[in-house]
Scaffold this active site. Structure first.
Site, short mmCIF file in Angstrom:
data_model
loop_
_atom_site.label_atom_id
_atom_site.label_comp_id
_atom_site.label_asym_id
_atom_site.label_seq_id
_atom_site.Cartn_x
_atom_site.Cartn_y
_atom_site.Cartn_z
CB THR A 20 -24.20 33.29 -0.33
OG1 THR A 20 -24.52 34.70 -0.27
CG2 THR A 20 -22.71 33.12 -0.11
CE LYS B 158 -29.77 39.90 4.84
NZ LYS B 158 -29.91 40.86 5.94
CB SER C 239 -31.95 31.45 11.10
OG SER C 239 -32.90 32.36 10.60
CG ASP D 266 -40.16 56.97 -14.65
OD1 ASP D 266 -39.51 57.99 -14.98
OD2 ASP D 266 -40.69 56.20 -15.47
CD GLU E 55 -42.70 46.35 6.71
OE1 GLU E 55 -43.56 47.27 6.75
OE2 GLU E 55 -41.75 46.28 7.52
CG ASN F 173 -26.56 52.50 12.68
OD1 ASN F 173 -26.55 53.56 13.29
ND2 ASN F 173 -25.63 51.57 12.86
CE LYS G 293 -39.99 30.73 -18.77
NZ LYS G 293 -41.20 29.92 -18.59
#
Lengths: 333, 333
Positions: free
Chosen positions: B49, B53, B80, B176, B208, B247, B279
């Site tokens: 997929t 996930k 979504s 490392d 992030e 969590n 690639k």
């Protein structure tokens, strides 16, 4: 007699072992569902310098160096594309020099890649004659060794190691068909020799863009043809613009089962499918083989084929430019 | 006490073995030269997929099925993106049903992918509240099992198998530093637990986008924060829009060494680099970790790091759209 035999290819495999990558064979469940058969992709896009060309260039360089171990050798070729980078790196890794003749319309990113590997670059007008004349001149002046991108038998033998590995990696799974893109024919000729020698009954198909169909026409007419004079050679699969020559042609003429052509739209669709489903960044020249596997003509002729091998020849691509083309051709999923 | 322990992650690895892919670890000489250190990429873009996930969804589904082997179970979630496809396939492969709540602005290609795996889709308004309410309603009506994309401990344990494999695949080469992108924090929390347990001294960095910096701000303030109300959440790394929860947060708070943020331009540059050199077709969310490894801030703080592992979390990307963004940002090589 052909210019290479299976023994030359096996020797090449030993020569390049540990320097060239053993590239992965990948599959995708969703692509198999779409193709209604199992497709096995030999990912030469992940070869050093981003294409199979490194195998042939390295075999040529190492062959020459082993014959003249005490000499400083200048390797010379003309190429605007993958062979240029491949020869430059092969020479560098063997502590030798390289000079590449490139046409004056070569994108600066491609020149930079060659220069990064320490090769000298000589720019000429964008004609075959200018390239060849300049390369000959450099060879004569430097006492260097010319390594033709597709006609040199050492190059052809090196390219033939792709399917030597591929068959080994398949283990107990038998390929019914292998599809190989064809431009100058070095990849095709080398691997046709490998496949026909090791698995004589396998079906071998070459894949070519309709816009660059010299191999298709030659195969049909059973005589070596160039591109027609009025062919503008406009294809997204720009790695396949070169034509067959006297060394590659006889092998292809005698040992290939079919040559199929595909449209620009089919090539872009197949390229996008590989990007999105296999998650591998291929260049459109590699998409040509995939497009053949997905074509109606293939299903019609080789509908019984269960396991199909496809050589994804390279991954050097201007993504932004090709993505814009996909948009322009309204390629969706 | 945290919601998962290393034993849960090892159990998850056994549960998903042979169904989830053992994804490759890839390297690129030219990327290493650019980064001035060795980067090892764990390519979850090549997971089933197209993202990590699938590991967490499969672990959740198989855990439930093994506890209720005789029941027909409806798995429910809201997403979504990649979790939707992952849960749909995990349920299908376990001969169970799934219902996914999706916002009304979900691209049709993403809905089609979920429907292809046989899941039902329920469309709601594009607010967190609408999604959660509808999912709760479906769970109540169907007696189904809700599988949260990042907070479910079975999901977190499943995601933690990424680095379990990664460390095994590295063999004698010691990492490392490992860099992991963070959105909802399931991938981060699971793998932080794995890494801190198996190689306590390793440096763990979360990556992030600056535009979605809830984890960065939370970590700095040592308190769990959401996105600021005026944050428009506009980032090419759309897979990282979700925020940490009760969590995932404690594990990240206590066991991570640094959280670095990167700009949209850095993300696009890093994504293009991976496309062109490794690639591999990654989504920009995966480029975030690469961008951190190439940043000045990283070189400043972890300049001594020799071997750096980076989790390329996913490869589900609208190439044409992202390539156009690269063009717009004038990303070159």
């Amino acid at each position: 007699m052909y210019c290479v035999a299976i023994e030359d290819i096996k020797d090449a495999a030993i020569r390049i072992e540990g320097i060239a990558h053993r590239t992965p064979v990948l599959t995708s469940t969703s692509i198999n569902q779409k193709a209604k058969r199992n497709l096995f992709f030999k990912v030469e896009a992940m070869q050093k310098t981003g294409s199979f060309k490194f195998r042939g260039a390295l075999n040529a360089v190492k062959s020459v160096v082993s014959e003249q171990p005490d000499d400083e050798i200048m390797f010379v070729s003309h190429s605007s594309g993958n062979h240029a980078q491949a020869l430059a790196l092969a020479a560098k890794l063997s502590s030798q020099k390289a000079t590449i003749v490139m046409p004056n319309n070569t994108p600066s990113v491609k020149k930079a890649a060659v220069a990064d590997f320490g090769a000298s670059i000589v720019i000429v007008e964008n004609t075959n004659e200018a390239r060849e004349d300049k390369a000959t001149e450099i060879v004569n002046e430097s006492g260097g060794v010319f390594v033709h991108p597709s006609e040199d038998p050492r190059v052809i033998a090196g390219q033939g190691t792709v399917c030597l590995e591929f068959l080994e990696q398949m283990g107990d799974i038998k390929l019914d068909v292998v599809i190989i893109p064809v431009g100058g024919g070095g990849l095709a000729a080398g691997n046709v020799m490998t496949l026909r020698s090791l698995q004589p009954g396998i079906k071998i198909i070459l894949a070519e863009p309709s816009a660059l169909d010299d191999a298709y026409r030659s195969f049909k007419e059973k005589t070596l043809l160039k591109h027609a004079d009025d062919n503008k050679l406009e294809s997204v699969a720009d790695g396949l613009k070169t034509t067959l020559g006297p060394n590659t042609w006889p092998i292809i003429r005698d040992k290939v089962d079919s040559i199929f052509t595909v449209s620009e739209k089919e090539i872009l669709q197949a390229t996008k499918l590989i990007w999105e489903r296999l998650k591998v960044m291929i260049e459109p020249s590699a998409g040509v083989g995939v497009a053949v596997a997905l074509s109606e003509e293939f299903a019609h002729t080789y509908g019984n084929a269960h396991n199909v091998g496809i050589v994804l020849c390279g991954g050097n691509v201007d993504v932004v430019k090709i993505a814009a083309k996909m948009d322009q051709y309204a390629i969706d999923d």
